[in-house]
Structure formats: structure tokens, C-alpha cells
Design a protein around this motif. Structure first.
Motif, PDB file in Angstrom:
ATOM      1  N   GLU A  89       0.826  -1.201   0.000  1.00  0.00           N
ATOM      2  CA  GLU A  89       0.000   0.000   0.000  1.00  0.00           C
ATOM      3  C   GLU A  89       0.870   1.265   0.000  1.00  0.00           C
ATOM      4  N   GLY A  90       0.568   2.170  -0.890  1.00  0.00           N
ATOM      5  CA  GLY A  90       1.294   3.435  -0.971  1.00  0.00           C
ATOM      6  C   GLY A  90       2.560   3.397  -1.803  1.00  0.00           C
ATOM      7  N   ASP A  93       2.574   5.758  -4.989  1.00  0.00           N
ATOM      8  CA  ASP A  93       2.623   7.168  -4.590  1.00  0.00           C
ATOM      9  C   ASP A  93       4.036   7.565  -4.171  1.00  0.00           C
ATOM     10  N   HIS A 205       4.408   2.410   7.203  1.00  0.00           N
ATOM     11  CA  HIS A 205       3.785   2.454   5.876  1.00  0.00           C
ATOM     12  C   HIS A 205       4.530   3.443   4.983  1.00  0.00           C
ATOM     13  N   SER A 207       3.171   5.535   3.126  1.00  0.00           N
ATOM     14  CA  SER A 207       2.457   6.809   3.205  1.00  0.00           C
ATOM     15  C   SER A 207       2.933   7.685   4.366  1.00  0.00           C
ATOM     16  N   ASP A 208       3.657   7.087   5.319  1.00  0.00           N
ATOM     17  CA  ASP A 208       4.182   7.857   6.450  1.00  0.00           C
ATOM     18  C   ASP A 208       5.400   8.698   6.072  1.00  0.00           C
ATOM     19  N   SER A 210       7.666  11.482   4.461  1.00  0.00           N
ATOM     20  CA  SER A 210       7.322  12.870   4.147  1.00  0.00           C
ATOM     21  C   SER A 210       8.546  13.676   3.721  1.00  0.00           C
TER      22      SER A 210
END
Length: 222
Positions: A89-90, A93, A205, A207-208, A210
Motif C-alpha cells: 500500500e502506498g 505514490d 507504511h 504513506s508515512d 514525508s
């Protein structure tokens, strides 16, 4: 200055560890090898050559060469990937995040060379990668840094200018020994496990991750 990102494959790009476990239990089990959960965990970070040799040394079989058995395991995993493989997942991205920053993107894995395109095509990310390396082409596998250093050379980037995403203790050690910054991708309950203490950053994850993390890693001394 960070210029490249390098990913491990199994357990990072795709949750394929269960596939390898199923394949090994099926193929080695058919030869009479009994695999305990504890020993399966021990072999999880080995190459397929190392795993096959390990089980043969523990519980020898007859009638099939080690090379044939190893290839049977790889074939079994390829079939599972084709049927059930999904990207983490992610992942896409994050790949887009680095692509937009003009980062070079590489792959360094202990998995055999021939299964890499199968996985990358199945999860739809093969076009993102500028360079791919397998420990099969090195004298030593992870935790030796060779496979990471090979990818850095192919990308024409200094190792100290690379970020690595890893999920195993031996992989983290390999990347750190290559003088790279390392992000450990782990369940939060494993953050305090000593196996991962060498990592510069721990996340659960993709998505964490940054801009702030990227900036912080750029200031990490290797």
C-alpha cells in the motif's frame, strides 16, 4: 545530497514472504523435509541457493539435485505472484514522489534474478526502476553490502547519497555497510527490536514518509 532511492523487494515492494514460505513448505515437504516456524524465520532472509543448501544439510534428500529443488521453489513463488501478488500500500505514490524529485530509483534484492521482472510487472512498477541488482550476481548476499554497492554504481551515484527502504535486519545491515541511509519498513510493534537498531528511520507504511523525513535523512552522517 541525496540523489537516489534503492528498494529491497520481498517484504518491501510486495508482501511475498508468505509466498516463499508456502513454496518452501510444499517443495521441501514433498522431499520429506519438516520445516518449523522458528527455522523458517531463520531462512527468510537467505538466498534461494542458501535456503536449499540449508535444508539439504539439515535433512538430506535423494533423487533431486539442489539446483532442481531451488528452481521448483522459484517456479512455485512465480505462480503465486502471478495469481495473488499485490503491491504494498502506498508504493506507487512513493515512487511518484521520488520520480517528481528526479531521483534515480534502484532495486537490490537477495531474490534470484529471474523472478524480479515477474514481480515488478505484476505489481505494475517496472517502469519506475533505473537499475536492478540481485545478490545472485554477487560473491556474497546480504548482509554483505555488495548488492547495494552494485546498484549505486549502476545509478552512477555515491552510496552516501542513497536512501534505502528495507524490512529485514540483514538488509538494513547490508545497506548501512554500504554507507547508505536506511528507512526500515516495519510493524510498529517491531520498532524496538534490536535487529533494526541500525536503521536511521522506522516507518510502518510508505504513506508515512514525508518531505520532513527526506530533509532529516539528508543530514544523517554515514
Amino acid at each position: 545530497m541525496i540523489k537516489a532511492v534503492i528498494f529491497d523487494m520481498d517484504g518491501v515492494l510486495i508482501d511475498s514472504e508468505p509466498f516463499w514460505q508456502r513454496a518452501e513448505r510444499e517443495v521441501f515437504g514433498a522431499l520429506g523435509v519438516q520445516i518449523s516456524d522458528k527455522e523458517a524465520e531463520k531462512t527468510a532472509s537467505m538466498t534461494t541457493v542458501e535456503v536449499t543448501r540449508y535444508w539439504f544439510d539439515q535433512q538430506p534428500w535423494t533423487g533431486r539435485s539442489l539446483e532442481k529443488v531451488e528452481n521448483d521453489v522459484i517456479d512455485y513463488v512465480q505462480n503465486l505472484v502471478a495469481k495473488e501478488g499485490k503491491p504494498m500500500e502506498g508504493l506507487e505514490d512513493l515512487l511518484e514522489f521520488f520520480t517528481e524529485k528526479d531521483f534515480m530509483i534502484g532495486l537490490s534484492t537477495n531474490s534470484p534474478r529471474r523472478i524480479i521482472p515477474t514481480i515488478l510487472k505484476k505489481i505494475g512498477v517496472i517502469d519506475y526502476f533505473d537499475s536492478i541488482s540481485s545478490s545472485e550476481d554477487e560473491l556474497k548476499a546480504k548482509p554483505d553490502p555488495s548488492v547495494y554497492l552494485s546498484t549505486a554504481r549502476k545509478l552512477n551515484v555515491f552510496p552516501s547519497n542513497c536512501i534505502v527502504f528495507e524490512d529485514s535486519g540483514v538488509g538494513i545491515k547490508a545497506a548501512k555497510n554500504a554507507n547508505m541511509k536506511v528507512v526500515a519498513l516495519l510493524p510498529q510493534e517491531k520498532f524496538d527490536d534490536g535487529k533494526y537498531k541500525m536503521a536511521d528511520l522506522k516507518l510502518s507504511h510508505f504513506s508515512d514518509f514525508s518531505e520532513e523525513h527526506l530533509l532529516a535523512l539528508s543530514h544523517v552522517k554515514t
